[in-house]
Write a protein that holds these residues in place. Structure first.
Motif, PDB file in Angstrom:
ATOM      1  N   PHE A  10      -4.192  65.689  63.137  1.00  0.00           N
ATOM      2  CA  PHE A  10      -3.520  65.379  61.881  1.00  0.00           C
ATOM      3  C   PHE A  10      -2.483  64.270  61.998  1.00  0.00           C
TER       4      PHE A  10
ATOM      5  N   LEU B  73      -0.642  73.326  52.603  1.00  0.00           N
ATOM      6  CA  LEU B  73      -1.274  74.641  52.629  1.00  0.00           C
ATOM      7  C   LEU B  73      -1.414  75.209  51.223  1.00  0.00           C
TER       8      LEU B  73
ATOM      9  N   PHE C 268      -4.302  74.416  63.203  1.00  0.00           N
ATOM     10  CA  PHE C 268      -4.087  72.998  63.501  1.00  0.00           C
ATOM     11  C   PHE C 268      -2.663  72.790  63.976  1.00  0.00           C
TER      12      PHE C 268
ATOM     13  N   ARG D  64     -10.850  74.512  55.353  1.00  0.00           N
ATOM     14  CA  ARG D  64     -10.777  75.780  54.631  1.00  0.00           C
ATOM     15  C   ARG D  64     -12.142  76.152  54.055  1.00  0.00           C
TER      16      ARG D  64
ATOM     17  N   LEU E 154      -7.995  69.076  55.506  1.00  0.00           N
ATOM     18  CA  LEU E 154      -7.621  70.485  55.520  1.00  0.00           C
ATOM     19  C   LEU E 154      -8.441  71.279  54.511  1.00  0.00           C
TER      20      LEU E 154
END
Length: 234
Positions: free
Chosen positions: A121, A176, A144, A135, A131
């Motif tokens: 990242f 997130l 990560f 998912r 990301l």
């Protein structure tokens, strides 16, 4: 992706592990591998995807412990090194290495028990899209690491050949939330940056590591950490 040409060069792939995980870098290698194992939990018979798998440090380790692993990377030379390592370790039957784009993963939804990305990242121009893909294809775990904005990492960041994206904790939490991942555990480590450890002998690195962990254990010491490991669930 920053540094894409640098990362895919033949000579970089051949020297990658020797430069980063010899000398004091061995200490970093052990810490990162333990972080991966802690995040995944029981490894045997687990389906794992590693994006940006590079030379297969984690894919081979997980395959040796009984996981069925797919490693994906954009660099052909890196994958070549990984295949040689898998063959030498005798785990080729538990491991598939393939070239591909982490932003468009060639797998159906909920395909893996766990999806991991290490040392990735800091190179990502569009972290949310990567990301989100991680998912999408994970049933349970997404793991990560990031390099931290307000840390000693920023002191030498300018010297890295590919540049490096640094993250605040607020930014990670926002990412997130945006992709719908639940943070299970965040560990913050290495007040002294990785680059420092790579420059000193392994025996000396152990002494500095003790100082490092002491500083990190002080009140608000983790705020000085240069790297964070993020364990999430879908």
């Amino acid at each position: 992706m920053k540094g894409q040409e640098w990362y895919q060069a033949d000579d970089i792939a051949e020297e990658y592990e020797e430069k980063r995980f010899s000398r004091g870098g061995r200490l970093i290698d052990r810490r990162e591998k333990q972080a991966v194992l802690d995040a995944i939990g029981p490894v045997e018979d687990t389906d794992v995807l590693e994006i940006a798998c590079g030379t297969g440090r984690f894919t081979v380790m997980l395959a040796e412990r009984g996981a069925d692993v797919v490693g994906l990377d954009i660099s052909g030379p890196m994958l070549k090194q990984g295949r040689q390592k898998a063959q030498a370790a005798g785990v080729s039957d538990h491991l598939e290495l393939m070239r591909g784009d982490a932003g468009r993963l060639p797998f159906p939804d909920d395909h893996f028990d766990a999806v991991i990305a290490m040392r990735f990242f800091h190179l990502a121009d569009t972290p949310a899209s990567f990301l989100s893909e991680m998912r999408r294809v994970s049933r349970e775990v997404v793991f990560f690491d990031t390099f931290n904005r307000f840390s000693t990492r920023s002191i030498y960041n300018w010297a890295l050949p590919m540049g490096s994206r640094l993250y605040s904790r607020w930014e990670v939490n926002r990412l997130l939330d945006d992709v719908g991942l639940q943070l299970v555990n965040g560990e913050h480590d290495f007040v002294l940056p990785y680059g420092f450890y790579r420059q000193i002998p392994n025996s000396t690195a152990s002494t500095f590591r003790k100082i490092d962990t002491t500083l990190g254990s002080l009140p608000f010491g983790d705020r000085l950490a240069s790297v964070s490991y993020w364990a999430c669930e879908v």
